[in-house]
Design a protein around this motif. Structure first.
Motif, short mmCIF file in Angstrom:
data_model
loop_
_atom_site.label_atom_id
_atom_site.label_comp_id
_atom_site.label_asym_id
_atom_site.label_seq_id
_atom_site.Cartn_x
_atom_site.Cartn_y
_atom_site.Cartn_z
N CYS A 10 34.04 57.48 63.93
CA CYS A 10 34.90 58.66 63.78
C CYS A 10 34.45 59.39 62.51
O CYS A 10 33.34 59.19 62.04
N LEU A 11 35.32 60.20 61.95
CA LEU A 11 34.94 60.98 60.77
C LEU A 11 35.07 60.14 59.49
O LEU A 11 34.11 59.96 58.74
N GLY A 12 36.26 59.62 59.25
CA GLY A 12 36.52 58.94 57.98
C GLY A 12 36.37 57.43 58.00
O GLY A 12 36.35 56.80 56.96
N ASN A 13 36.32 56.84 59.19
CA ASN A 13 36.32 55.38 59.38
C ASN A 13 37.55 54.73 58.74
O ASN A 13 37.50 53.60 58.25
N ILE A 14 38.67 55.47 58.77
CA ILE A 14 39.92 54.84 58.30
C ILE A 14 41.04 54.91 59.33
O ILE A 14 42.00 54.15 59.22
N CYS A 15 40.96 55.81 60.32
CA CYS A 15 42.06 55.91 61.30
C CYS A 15 41.63 55.42 62.69
O CYS A 15 42.05 54.35 63.14
N ARG A 16 40.78 56.21 63.38
CA ARG A 16 40.49 55.91 64.79
C ARG A 16 39.51 54.78 64.98
O ARG A 16 39.77 53.84 65.77
N TRP A 47 33.91 60.10 52.48
CA TRP A 47 34.98 60.19 51.47
C TRP A 47 35.71 58.89 51.24
O TRP A 47 36.29 58.68 50.20
N HIS A 48 35.76 58.03 52.25
CA HIS A 48 36.65 56.85 52.15
C HIS A 48 35.87 55.54 52.07
O HIS A 48 36.44 54.47 52.29
N ASP A 126 42.11 63.39 66.10
CA ASP A 126 42.22 62.93 64.72
C ASP A 126 43.71 62.90 64.33
O ASP A 126 44.34 63.95 64.27
N PRO A 127 44.26 61.71 64.05
CA PRO A 127 45.70 61.63 63.76
C PRO A 127 46.04 61.77 62.28
O PRO A 127 47.21 61.68 61.90
N TYR A 128 45.03 61.98 61.43
CA TYR A 128 45.18 61.84 59.98
C TYR A 128 46.30 62.70 59.40
O TYR A 128 47.07 62.25 58.56
N TYR A 129 46.40 63.96 59.86
CA TYR A 129 47.37 64.88 59.26
C TYR A 129 48.72 64.88 59.97
O TYR A 129 49.59 65.68 59.67
#
Ligand code: 4NP
Length: 168
Positions: A10-16, A47-48, A126-129
């Motif tokens: 995914c984008l950040g590798n922290i959520c999905r 970023w993460h 993307d569920p981040y926000y």
């Protein structure tokens, strides 16, 4: 059976993608197949790096008996295209990023998670926000998709070996 490593991106590798990794590992472990399908996750953004998954992903996974607390974010790297047989992107932007960095000679299959596992041109949003409900929706999509991936790989590998049963 030769291991068939699967990478979720995914984008950040922290959520999905850590949630996908945890779900996939949970399913293959329950099937006694964790050694046949090693798994990992990574992000296209940096970023993460080094951080644990988002607390909402950890919470939703825990609600289903899955522990993500040991996972740490990392970025996709060139060696991933050698190490993984199957690399699945959560959305089109991640897919384009992967296709742009993949060496021309890679043997890895690179695909959209939704196209490979959910039967259509479907992005895992993307569920981040958003709130926890978005993470629960993502969990359900990922669980459904990961179940199909395991079933599909087991069927393909049984047919390659000329064996129609899933017995090793
Ligand atoms: P992920 O979610 O790609 O599912 O891990 C995101 C996490 C962080 C950010 C965006 C998406 N961010 O912009 O920091």
């Amino acid at each position: 059976m030769k291991p068939f490593p699967v990478l979720f991106v995914c984008l950040g590798n922290i959520c999905r993608s850590p949630l996908a990794e945890g779900i996939f590992r949970h399913i293959t472990t329950e099937n006694g197949r964790a050694h046949d399908y090693p798994t990992d996750s990574a992000g296209t953004g940096g970023w993460h790096i080094g951080y644990p998954p988002d607390t909402r992903s950890v919470q939703v996974a825990r609600e289903h008996g899955i522990d993500l607390s040991d996972l740490r974010a990392r970025r996709v790297e060139a060696s991933d295209f050698d190490r993984f047989e199957l690399i699945l992107a959560m959305d089109h932007a991640n897919l384009r990023h992967l296709q742009g960095m993949a060496p021309r000679e890679t043997a890895a299959t690179i695909a959209l998670f939704g196209a490979y596992a959910l039967g259509g041109d479907i992005e895992v949003p993307d569920p981040y926000y958003g709130g926890i409900a978005g993470f629960r929706d993502v969990y359900n999509m990922l669980f459904s998709g990961c179940s199909s991936i395991v079933a599909k790989l087991e069927a393909e590998r049984a047919s390659w070996s000329g064996n129609t049963s899933s017995v090793r």
